[in-house]
Design a protein around this motif. Structure first.
Motif, PDB file in Angstrom:
ATOM      1  N   GLU A   1     -68.046 -80.839   6.527  1.00 41.92           N
ATOM      2  CA  GLU A   1     -67.049 -80.236   6.525  1.00 41.92           C
ATOM      3  C   GLU A   1     -66.005 -80.684   5.662  1.00 41.92           C
ATOM      4  N   VAL A   2     -66.243 -82.516   5.027  1.00 42.78           N
ATOM      5  CA  VAL A   2     -65.398 -82.543   4.244  1.00 42.78           C
ATOM      6  C   VAL A   2     -65.723 -81.546   2.708  1.00 42.78           C
ATOM      7  N   VAL A   3     -67.034 -81.673   2.484  1.00 37.97           N
ATOM      8  CA  VAL A   3     -67.711 -81.343   1.495  1.00 37.97           C
ATOM      9  C   VAL A   3     -66.871 -80.019   1.133  1.00 37.97           C
ATOM     10  N   HIS A   4     -67.384 -79.181   2.217  1.00 38.81           N
ATOM     11  CA  HIS A   4     -66.939 -77.293   2.292  1.00 38.81           C
ATOM     12  C   HIS A   4     -65.194 -77.187   2.192  1.00 38.81           C
ATOM     13  N   ARG A   5     -64.654 -78.156   2.527  1.00 37.89           N
ATOM     14  CA  ARG A   5     -63.170 -78.164   2.694  1.00 37.89           C
ATOM     15  C   ARG A   5     -62.980 -78.293   1.012  1.00 37.89           C
ATOM     16  N   ALA A   6     -63.550 -79.710   0.454  1.00 35.01           N
ATOM     17  CA  ALA A   6     -63.383 -79.643  -1.035  1.00 35.01           C
ATOM     18  C   ALA A   6     -64.166 -78.096  -2.004  1.00 35.01           C
ATOM     19  N   TRP A   7     -65.235 -78.032  -1.472  1.00 29.80           N
ATOM     20  CA  TRP A   7     -65.806 -76.675  -2.468  1.00 29.80           C
ATOM     21  C   TRP A   7     -64.692 -75.897  -2.377  1.00 29.80           C
TER      22      TRP A   7
END
Length: 476
Positions: free
Chosen positions: A350-356
């Motif tokens: 979730e964190v990675v996808h938000r940053a993406w």
């Protein structure tokens, strides 16, 4: 027919105009036909080694496969066209993938995401980093002179080693400290040590597309000073005159508007005496100089848009490449280690996808403004850089191909009939769309059919040369 201008008088006037036109053309030669990288990856000089680029590429690929195991995950994370209609179960996804592979290009939901995903994989495997900057400024900090001296020597030798082993990125360079009164001596010393050591270790050679980045430039005299230093270094080493190139950074309001109330950017390029290849925007220093608080220091802030437009207006037609800054939200999950729980893995994703998504939107915003290069600070940002670039070019491809084809036909007809065709700059701009798209892997040779161009045309990288070749062919 009656005329009132004597031939001698006309020639006198046009002769003076010729001089003015030539002076203008020297300053504004048009878009550069050379390859421009789509990004510059910055890394602290203390961390650089000859295989840094290779290792960063491997990390980028591993990260991408971990957090986007298939194209549907990427599509949902970035909200690519058709993402809402994509299946979630493994069997349906596999069936859809087989259908795409079998049918070729279609307009079905998910086709764009499927294409982008596979192009990213291939790009990361083939050439994950296009440009790398060994940073002696913000990414390195202020250290004791003996330590920075040693780092300059070490990194220069590592670059020479990378040249020999073929492990460097296609574009590479160093960023020195700014030419302020406080830091100018340290900056020049690092430049001198690095270049002198590199040239000695490499047998008098520089890496392909090597450049020196001068940060926080505020006055043209800082650019002139670097040019003079380049000349001294070249004269005292085995480097040919003019070998050293530079790019400057736009990071303060004074870079946009001088004390005289006008843009100093063109004067900075002119001060570079043909050595300036790019002007890079520093998002966070610039927003700070505008008193924007940390929470709102983002690439798409209106003050950045204003600065970008000023850069484009001031430097349009000069052939100087423009680059945007970086997204400082890193796509790195909070949980580390191999034995993570399902919940921890979910939170990481979730964190990675938000940053993406943040990086993707920022990069697309830059592309929308006509800025085709930006910074990346972490290997995990690389896949999304390419996702943004590929989606941008693929979504625009049909319109661009049709426009270039029509433009080529119009230009060809004018040339063959003897009419004057004086819009070569527009033609070069259209051609550059495909040059950038091909260089970064967004489109391939098979995609040129719709443009009427051939690979032979593309290799010339020049609209004028393409027209000349076609004219000679038609005449013969």
């Amino acid at each position: 027919m009656k005329q009132s201008i004597p031939e001698k008088d006309k020639q006198n006037v046009l002769s003076e105009l010729k001089k003015a036109n030539a002076s203008f053309a020297k300053i504004y030669p048009g878009d550069s036909p050379e390859r421009q990288p789509v990004h510059t990856v910055y890394g602290g000089a203390n961390l650089f080694k000859s295989d840094t680029v290779v290792k960063m590429g491997a990390v980028a690929l591993s990260h991408f496969k971990t957090y986007a195991p298939d194209f549907t995950v990427l599509a949902r994370a970035l909200e690519l066209p058709g993402h809402n209609a994509l299946p979630a179960d493994k069997k349906s996804i596999e069936t859809m993938m087989k259908g795409f592979e079998r049918k070729g290009a279609t307009t079905e939901n998910g086709r764009l995401a499927f294409t982008i995903y596979n192009k990213i994989i291939k790009k990361l495997e083939r050439e994950a980093l296009e440009d790398f900057r060994i940073d002696f400024e913000d990414g390195y900090g202020n250290r004791p002179d003996a330590e920075e001296d040693a780092t300059a020597v070490f990194t220069a030798n590592e670059v020479a080693k990378g040249m020999k082993e073929g492990t460097l990125s296609p574009f590479i360079g160093i960023r020195i400290k700014p030419f302020t009164e406080e830091l100018k001596n340290r900056s020049v010393r690092t430049l001198d040590i690095f270049i002198s050591t590199l040239v000695d270790a490499s047998g008098g050679k520089l890496p392909a597309n090597f450049v020196v980045t001068l940060p926080k430039v505020q006055i043209p005299e800082q650019v002139s000073a670097l040019v003079r230093l380049f000349e001294i270094i070249e004269a005292n080493t085995k480097l040919a005159p003019g070998s050293l190139k530079m790019e400057f950074m736009v990071e303060t309001t004074q870079s946009i508007m001088s004390s005289e109330g006008k843009s100093p950017l063109l004067a900075m390029v002119i001060a570079g005496e043909g050595r300036v290849t790019g002007a890079h925007f520093g998002t966070y220093d610039y927003t700070a100089s505008c008193n924007i608080t940390a929470k709102y220091q983002k690439m798409d802030h209106p003050v950045c848009d204003f600065a970008h437009h000023m850069m484009k207006v001031a430097l349009g037609g000069t052939g100087v490449w423009l680059s945007d800054g970086a997204t400082n939200v890193m796509p790195v999950g909070p949980h580390r280690g191999k034995d993570l729980t399902a919940l921890q893995q979910k939170e990481n994703a979730e964190v990675v996808h938000r940053a993406w998504k943040i990086a993707y939107d920022h990069n697309r915003h830059s592309l929308w403004k006509g800025i085709y290069q930006g910074w990346d600070l972490h290997p995990a940002q690389l896949p999304i850089r390419y996702a943004a670039v590929y989606s941008f070019f693929l979504e625009s491809y049909d319109d661009a191909a049709l426009r270039l084809r029509n433009f080529m036909e119009k230009a060809g007809q004018a040339t063959l009939s003897g009419d004057v065709f004086d819009d070569a700059a527009t033609g070069q701009g259209l051609l550059n769309f495909f040059l950038i798209a091909m260089n970064c892997g967004a489109i391939g040779e098979e995609d040129l059919v719709a443009t009427s161009l051939t690979m032979e045309d593309i290799r010339t990288r020049s609209f004028v040369k393409i027209l000349d070749a076609r004219l000679k062919k038609a005449v013969s």
